[in-house]
Design a protein around this motif. Structure first.
Motif, mmCIF file in Angstrom:
data_model
loop_
_atom_site.group_PDB
_atom_site.id
_atom_site.type_symbol
_atom_site.label_atom_id
_atom_site.label_comp_id
_atom_site.label_asym_id
_atom_site.label_seq_id
_atom_site.Cartn_x
_atom_site.Cartn_y
_atom_site.Cartn_z
ATOM 1 N N GLN A 33 39.362 52.580 23.755
ATOM 2 C CA GLN A 33 39.033 53.335 24.967
ATOM 3 C C GLN A 33 37.763 54.167 24.762
ATOM 4 O O GLN A 33 36.872 54.177 25.611
ATOM 5 N N ILE A 34 37.701 54.848 23.625
ATOM 6 C CA ILE A 34 36.523 55.681 23.348
ATOM 7 C C ILE A 34 35.291 54.800 23.161
ATOM 8 O O ILE A 34 34.199 55.116 23.646
ATOM 9 N N ARG A 35 35.463 53.679 22.456
ATOM 10 C CA ARG A 35 34.345 52.748 22.231
ATOM 11 C C ARG A 35 33.805 52.195 23.543
ATOM 12 O O ARG A 35 32.592 52.211 23.793
ATOM 13 N N ASP A 36 34.691 51.713 24.403
ATOM 14 C CA ASP A 36 34.245 51.109 25.659
ATOM 15 C C ASP A 36 33.614 52.148 26.578
ATOM 16 O O ASP A 36 32.627 51.853 27.268
ATOM 17 N N GLY A 37 34.168 53.354 26.584
ATOM 18 C CA GLY A 37 33.564 54.395 27.402
ATOM 19 C C GLY A 37 32.152 54.708 26.949
ATOM 20 O O GLY A 37 31.241 54.860 27.776
ATOM 21 N N LEU A 57 28.760 55.097 38.186
ATOM 22 C CA LEU A 57 29.293 56.249 37.465
ATOM 23 C C LEU A 57 30.765 56.065 37.095
ATOM 24 O O LEU A 57 31.236 56.628 36.105
ATOM 25 N N ASP A 58 31.481 55.260 37.875
ATOM 26 C CA ASP A 58 32.910 55.044 37.620
ATOM 27 C C ASP A 58 33.168 54.011 36.527
ATOM 28 O O ASP A 58 34.288 53.940 36.005
ATOM 29 N N VAL A 59 32.160 53.200 36.189
ATOM 30 C CA VAL A 59 32.390 52.085 35.269
ATOM 31 C C VAL A 59 32.898 52.526 33.899
ATOM 32 O O VAL A 59 33.913 51.996 33.421
ATOM 33 N N PRO A 60 32.238 53.463 33.184
ATOM 34 C CA PRO A 60 32.709 53.794 31.828
ATOM 35 C C PRO A 60 34.170 54.206 31.769
ATOM 36 O O PRO A 60 34.936 53.704 30.926
ATOM 37 N N ARG A 98 20.642 43.059 41.747
ATOM 38 C CA ARG A 98 21.758 43.465 42.600
ATOM 39 C C ARG A 98 22.482 44.623 41.919
ATOM 40 O O ARG A 98 23.441 44.426 41.173
ATOM 41 N N PRO A 99 22.020 45.837 42.160
ATOM 42 C CA PRO A 99 22.624 46.994 41.492
ATOM 43 C C PRO A 99 23.939 47.397 42.137
ATOM 44 O O PRO A 99 24.284 46.971 43.240
ATOM 45 N N LEU A 100 24.662 48.251 41.439
ATOM 46 C CA LEU A 100 25.857 48.874 41.993
ATOM 47 C C LEU A 100 25.454 50.157 42.713
ATOM 48 O O LEU A 100 24.388 50.719 42.467
ATOM 49 N N ALA A 101 26.318 50.619 43.591
ATOM 50 C CA ALA A 101 26.099 51.932 44.192
ATOM 51 C C ALA A 101 26.241 52.995 43.112
ATOM 52 O O ALA A 101 26.855 52.771 42.068
ATOM 53 N N ARG A 104 36.547 45.033 37.312
ATOM 54 C CA ARG A 104 35.899 44.703 38.585
ATOM 55 C C ARG A 104 36.915 44.164 39.581
ATOM 56 O O ARG A 104 36.914 44.537 40.756
ATOM 57 N N HIS A 105 37.773 43.277 39.118
ATOM 58 C CA HIS A 105 38.784 42.713 40.024
ATOM 59 C C HIS A 105 39.758 43.793 40.489
ATOM 60 O O HIS A 105 40.147 43.834 41.664
#
Length: 335
Positions: free
Chosen positions: A156-160, A140-143, A132-135, A260-261
């Motif tokens: 912030q830099i690590r998670d991105g 692209l918006d996740v990072p 079940r992929p994302l659009a 996500r929420h």
């Protein structure tokens, strides 16, 4: 072959799980599931013989004994009124059978416990859920979206960088968090300096190694993270937590769950969904299925072919909702 002597079942369980983690590089989820299954199995046998089983007891268990445990677990699930479907119940039984077989293979190899009964257990056939992929826009918006929620500039830099890597290279979260800084150095050395890309050496399930290209944009994010890394030596984990240890998968999963929420995305928008998105978007772009298999590190092409089935299911859903005939009401022939 090494004999176990007076080792008890719980000690053998712990040794087995340690072996699975270090030698077989099993994922944390697999280790947790197997521990729970073996705990219940040992408790069941203990209840029937009145004491914790030793190696001799385990060697003497019959096929009927093992089937009795599986039946007991199924009955417990029904009496507990746990919501379950037939396919989910089959998957749970299949996992328990797998846990028993792996445990007894380990005992035979390292502790001289030769019991053929687990190999005779029937494994139920199950339907593997489709990816079940994302659009594309969501992936692209996740990072950026996840990193914006971090509490410190370093995080912030690590998670991105982490979530850019998951989508950009299709890694499992355990594979990404298992990387060290030296792996990033090697990726840069194997890449083309003029293009700014890299080639990452990844060790996945079953200790299988694969080479994964790293796009310049992903390399840039990783290099940016390394520039602020609190422990920038070769032996250090590439992704670290606030105390300098290897970042735990649960922290990354929680971060994406929070975002996500806030973004209103469905529950299947997890770090692993980025791996599905990576494969699906490559396939939609015309990538060869064998290439995708190599990039994902799948042992079997049939596993990779699930993305083809998922794409067909998506197309059918679009057709059902969009085609004029899909909403036609059959004429009333009774008139």
């Amino acid at each position: 072959m090494k004999r176990a002597g007076g080792m008890m079942a719980t000690g053998a369980r712990d040794a087995f799980l340690q072996w699975m983690e270090t030698e077989r590089r099993a994922s944390p989820l697999t280790l947790t599931a197997y521990r729970g299954d073996l705990d219940r199995f040992i408790a069941f046998v203990t209840g029937h013989i009145g004491a914790e089983p030793d190696m001799g007891t385990l060697a003497g268990l019959s096929l009927a004994d093992l089937r009795a445990w599986l039946a007991h677990e199924h009955a417990a699930a029904l009496s507990g009124r746990r919501a379950t479907t037939q396919d989910r119940a089959a998957r749970t039984r299949a996992r328990r059978v797998s846990a028993l077989r792996s445990f007894f293979r380990y005992l035979a190899r390292y502790h001289g416990v030769d019991n053929p009964a687990p190999a005779l257990l029937a494994t139920p056939r199950t339907r593997r859920p489709l990816p079940r992929p994302l659009a594309r826009t969501q992936a692209l918006d996740v990072p950026e979206g996840v990193s914006d929620l971090a509490h410190t500039p370093m995080a912030q830099i690590r998670d991105g960088a982490l979530f850019m890597l998951l989508y950009g290279c299709g890694l499992r979260i355990s594979e990404a968090l298992g990387l060290d800084i030296r792996d990033l150095d090697q990726a840069r050395a194997l890449g083309d300096a003029t293009k700014g890309d890299g080639v990452l050496r990844v060790r996945g399930k079953g200790d299988r190694e694969r080479m994964v290209p790293v796009l310049p944009r992903v390399m840039e994010a990783l290099e940016h993270w390394r520039g602020v890394h609190p422990l920038p030596h070769a032996d250090a984990p590439l992704f670290v937590g606030v105390r300098g240890g290897r970042l735990q998968a649960g922290i990354a999963q929680r971060a994406m769950r929070t975002w996500r929420h806030m973004a209103g995305l469905p529950d299947h928008a997890t770090p692993h969904a980025l791996r599905h998105s990576f494969a699906t978007h490559l396939m939609e772009g015309g990538a060869d299925l064998r290439v995708i298999q190599d990039l994902l590190g799948h042992a079997s092409l049939s596993t990779t072919q699930r993305y083809t089935l998922a794409d067909e299911a998506r197309l059918l859903d679009v057709w059902t909702r969009a085609h004029p005939h899909a909403t036609d009401t059959p004429p009333d022939t009774a008139r």
